[in-house]
Design a protein around this motif. Structure first.
Motif, mmCIF file in Angstrom:
data_model
loop_
_atom_site.group_PDB
_atom_site.id
_atom_site.type_symbol
_atom_site.label_atom_id
_atom_site.label_comp_id
_atom_site.label_asym_id
_atom_site.label_seq_id
_atom_site.Cartn_x
_atom_site.Cartn_y
_atom_site.Cartn_z
ATOM 1 N N ILE A 174 52.411 -12.074 8.230
ATOM 2 C CA ILE A 174 52.890 -13.251 7.521
ATOM 3 C C ILE A 174 53.526 -12.788 6.208
ATOM 4 O O ILE A 174 53.377 -11.630 5.806
ATOM 5 C CB ILE A 174 51.757 -14.266 7.262
ATOM 6 N N LEU A 175 54.246 -13.708 5.543
ATOM 7 C CA LEU A 175 54.880 -13.403 4.254
ATOM 8 C C LEU A 175 54.184 -14.202 3.153
ATOM 9 O O LEU A 175 54.102 -15.436 3.235
ATOM 10 C CB LEU A 175 56.355 -13.775 4.286
ATOM 11 N N VAL A 176 53.719 -13.493 2.126
ATOM 12 C CA VAL A 176 52.965 -14.133 1.044
ATOM 13 C C VAL A 176 53.485 -13.618 -0.291
ATOM 14 O O VAL A 176 53.775 -12.435 -0.442
ATOM 15 C CB VAL A 176 51.454 -13.827 1.172
ATOM 16 N N ILE A 177 53.604 -14.533 -1.264
ATOM 17 C CA ILE A 177 53.895 -14.139 -2.650
ATOM 18 C C ILE A 177 52.583 -14.172 -3.424
ATOM 19 O O ILE A 177 51.884 -15.193 -3.445
ATOM 20 C CB ILE A 177 54.920 -15.083 -3.303
ATOM 21 N N ASP A 178 52.249 -13.043 -4.033
ATOM 22 C CA ASP A 178 50.989 -12.930 -4.771
ATOM 23 C C ASP A 178 51.118 -13.654 -6.107
ATOM 24 O O ASP A 178 51.821 -13.200 -7.011
ATOM 25 C CB ASP A 178 50.662 -11.456 -4.993
ATOM 26 N N LYS A 179 50.441 -14.798 -6.220
ATOM 27 C CA LYS A 179 50.511 -15.621 -7.441
ATOM 28 C C LYS A 179 49.123 -16.111 -7.808
ATOM 29 O O LYS A 179 48.260 -16.294 -6.955
ATOM 30 C CB LYS A 179 51.421 -16.830 -7.199
ATOM 31 N N GLU A 180 48.925 -16.318 -9.100
ATOM 32 C CA GLU A 180 47.688 -16.931 -9.584
ATOM 33 C C GLU A 180 47.977 -18.367 -9.985
ATOM 34 O O GLU A 180 49.038 -18.643 -10.551
ATOM 35 C CB GLU A 180 47.136 -16.152 -10.778
ATOM 36 N N PRO A 181 47.101 -19.302 -9.709
ATOM 37 C CA PRO A 181 45.778 -19.117 -9.101
ATOM 38 C C PRO A 181 45.805 -19.163 -7.568
ATOM 39 O O PRO A 181 44.750 -19.026 -6.938
ATOM 40 C CB PRO A 181 44.985 -20.309 -9.650
ATOM 41 N N GLN A 182 46.988 -19.338 -6.971
ATOM 42 C CA GLN A 182 47.048 -19.575 -5.531
ATOM 43 C C GLN A 182 48.223 -18.812 -4.915
ATOM 44 O O GLN A 182 49.381 -19.073 -5.242
ATOM 45 C CB GLN A 182 47.205 -21.084 -5.267
#
Length: 267
Positions: A174-182
């Motif tokens: 899958i493709l995910v962007i690492d962001k806080e808080p979600q």
């Protein structure tokens, strides 16, 4: 490649081999003495010896089994499978020891999984140009819980298809962007929700890591659409995924030659 290979002893009889292949559900199995490959047997070859089911396999298997090498590329292995008209190919090292089996399913899986890196590179380039950020990409498992969805609706039929793929080991990241808080889920909504339904905690992912924290349009659009968790994604059980819809439309355009009325309603 499948590394945990089910194989047959050359001392088994034809009858025992038929029972084993039927039980294992394979289109054929390698014949090996320990890890040393002796040959490969298919149901078609076994059918030729039904008159003498007590023959040992070593007397009926074809000599000169075609094999792949562990260093062979996926494309070359696919060419051999295609040219020889076989569905599975034993993989043998330089010492003649079998280290696995590559199948047409492995080739298809490999081709599907190649598509995702191109999506990832396109997304990274787009974000870098839009926001003037540097982005690193890592490939690692991520938790499927707690992701921010960016797709409002998914299709029930495609969800079932993705469930079957996960059951059969298709690990398309899958493709995910690492962001806080979600973390933001960009691509793979059907896969993620299928995984949640199967109680799978993690999926392989390409994770994009920005060099600084900025608000992305993807986040704003998701919030505006009322999305804050995967439970907000609507599953369309009445609709059809475009891939399935296109296939059924083609079939619907085929005029049947004849129809036998069996007195029951069709599906």
């Amino acid at each position: 490649m499948t590394e945990h290979v089910v194989s047959l002893s050359p001392d088994l009889t034809v009858d025992e081999a038929i029972e084993r292949i039927t039980r294992e559900g394979h289109v054929g199995l390698p014949v090996a003495q320990g890890r040393r490959l002796v040959g490969f047997v298919t149901p078609k070859e076994l059918l030729r010896h039904l008159e003498d089911r007590q023959k040992p396999l070593r007397s009926v298997i074809a000599k000169g089994t075609v094999v792949a090498h562990p260093e062979m590329s996926l494309d070359d292995a696919a060419r051999i499978l295609f040219r020889m008209g076989v569905k599975e190919l034993p993989v043998v090292d330089d010492q003649g020891l079998m280290v696995g089996v590559i199948s047409t399913t492995d080739v298809i899986r490999g081709q599907i999984e190649r598509v995702t890196p191109s999506k990832m590179e396109k997304l990274r380039t787009t974000l870098q140009n839009l926001y003037d950020v540097d982005i690193d990409v890592v490939e690692r498992p991520v938790s499927v819980r707690g992701l921010l969805p960016t797709q409002k609706r998914i299709y029930g039929d495609e969800l079932e298809g993705r469930r079957l793929e996960l059951l059969r080991g298709l690990a398309e990241p899958i493709l995910v962007i690492d962001k806080e808080p979600q973390p933001i889920l960009v691509d793979g909504h059907h896969r993620v929700i299928a995984a949640l339904r199967m109680d799978k905690r993690n999926l392989d992912a390409y994770v994009l890591q920005l060099d600084r924290d900025i608000e992305l349009g993807l986040e704003r659009n998701a919030r505006a659409a009322g999305l804050s968790s995967l439970s907000d994604v609507e599953i369309l059980d009445q609709g059809q995924h475009p891939l399935v819809e296109a296939t059924t439309r083609f079939l619907a355009n085929e005029e049947p030659q004849t129809r036998v009325d069996d007195g029951e309603d069709g599906p």
